[in-house]
Design a protein around this motif. Structure first.
Motif, short mmCIF file in Angstrom:
data_model
loop_
_atom_site.label_atom_id
_atom_site.label_comp_id
_atom_site.label_asym_id
_atom_site.label_seq_id
_atom_site.Cartn_x
_atom_site.Cartn_y
_atom_site.Cartn_z
N PRO A 73 0.80 -1.23 0.00
CA PRO A 73 0.00 0.00 0.00
C PRO A 73 0.83 1.28 0.00
O PRO A 73 0.30 2.36 -0.29
N GLN A 74 2.12 1.18 0.30
CA GLN A 74 2.98 2.36 0.32
C GLN A 74 3.58 2.67 -1.06
O GLN A 74 4.29 3.66 -1.21
N LEU A 75 3.26 1.81 -2.03
CA LEU A 75 3.88 1.93 -3.34
C LEU A 75 2.82 2.12 -4.42
O LEU A 75 1.64 1.82 -4.21
N PRO A 76 3.19 2.64 -5.60
CA PRO A 76 2.23 2.93 -6.66
C PRO A 76 1.41 1.71 -7.09
O PRO A 76 1.90 0.57 -7.05
N ASP A 77 0.17 1.97 -7.50
CA ASP A 77 -0.73 0.86 -7.80
C ASP A 77 -0.57 0.31 -9.21
O ASP A 77 -1.30 -0.61 -9.60
N ASP A 78 0.38 0.84 -9.98
CA ASP A 78 0.61 0.24 -11.30
C ASP A 78 1.75 -0.79 -11.26
O ASP A 78 2.14 -1.33 -12.30
N ILE A 79 2.24 -1.08 -10.06
CA ILE A 79 3.21 -2.17 -9.92
C ILE A 79 2.48 -3.49 -10.16
O ILE A 79 1.34 -3.68 -9.73
#
Length: 249
Positions: A73-79
């Motif tokens: 959740p701390q990282l971009p959602d296009d990963i």
């Protein structure tokens, strides 16, 4: 949080990995873009993953559910996230709920976990989830995965009985010394041939995922030569791991 020097180091390491993968693919007569590099960041801080993301990388893997649901959740959602470790049934719902951009579960090793994944994907209203069947090619009791003789049955179960899962191929861990035990990967390649024939799947639609915990320089060439489409690389990019206690697994 990692220091700027360490963050720059992982970016340099990733670029070196891509150069090695490109060279190995060309040597094997394959297109480099047909080989996916999964950067496995278990035990590593979010800042290092973010550094690789900022450098343009989008495919990452994690092994521990608790660590995964804290980091994602701390990282971009296009990963495009891959879950690689052994997955317990009681961890399926927390994982799928916390990581909506989970792209693949690489380690489905029995009917029970396949059925549970299928049910939770449906209950959460997610799009079908890609999965790989894990095969224990080395015969080691310490490793999860179905026996090679059982991989067709599990692949068939996923494809025919789990409408919310997408059977995408096979994965293995193998022994650490890849160069002296290439038979581990030959076994996986043979399993792929059997699965494709039994299920009527075109060869190009059945992925092979192989790890890199041994000698990277030799292992990457062997893996790609043996047909791997998905190479999992951790410490070669991120450096030696600092393992958490067992509660995080």
């Amino acid at each position: 949080m990692a220091s700027p020097a360490v963050e720059g180091k992982v970016t340099t390491a990733l670029r070196a990995v891509f150069r090695r993968v490109e060279g190995a693919a060309k040597k094997a007569g394959r297109q480099p873009e047909d080989v996916r590099v999964v950067a496995v960041g278990k035990t590593k801080p979010v800042s290092l993953i973010r550094d690789l993301y900022d450098a343009g990388h989008r495919c990452f893997g994690e092994n521990y559910v608790q660590e995964f649901i804290q980091k994602a959740p701390q990282l971009p959602d296009d990963i495009k996230w891959h879950f690689i470790g052994h997955l317990q049934s009681n961890k399926v719902k927390p994982l799928l709920a916390a990581v909506p951009n989970l792209d693949m579960v690489e380690s489905v090793d029995n009917d029970k976990i396949a059925n549970h994944l299928d049910r939770i994907v449906a209950n959460l209203g997610r799009k079908p989830l890609k999965v790989l069947v894990q095969v224990n090619t080395s015969g080691e009791e310490s490793k999860s995965g179905v026996q090679p003789s059982d991989c067709v049955a599990l692949a068939k179960h996923v494809k025919l009985n789990c409408p919310n899962l997408v059977f995408s191929g096979l994965m293995t861990i193998g022994r650490p010394d890849y160069t002296s035990t290439p038979e581990n990967f030959q076994v996986l390649s043979c399993c792929k041939d059997e699965v494709c024939e039994e299920l009527g799947i075109p060869d190009g639609q059945c992925e092979l995922s192989m790890g890199m915990s041994g000698d990277f320089e030799k292992a990457v060439s062997l893996n790609i030569e043996m047909g791997s489409t998905n190479v999992r690389i951790g410490s070669t990019i991120f450096g030696p791991r600092e393992y958490p206690n067992k509660e995080n697994q």
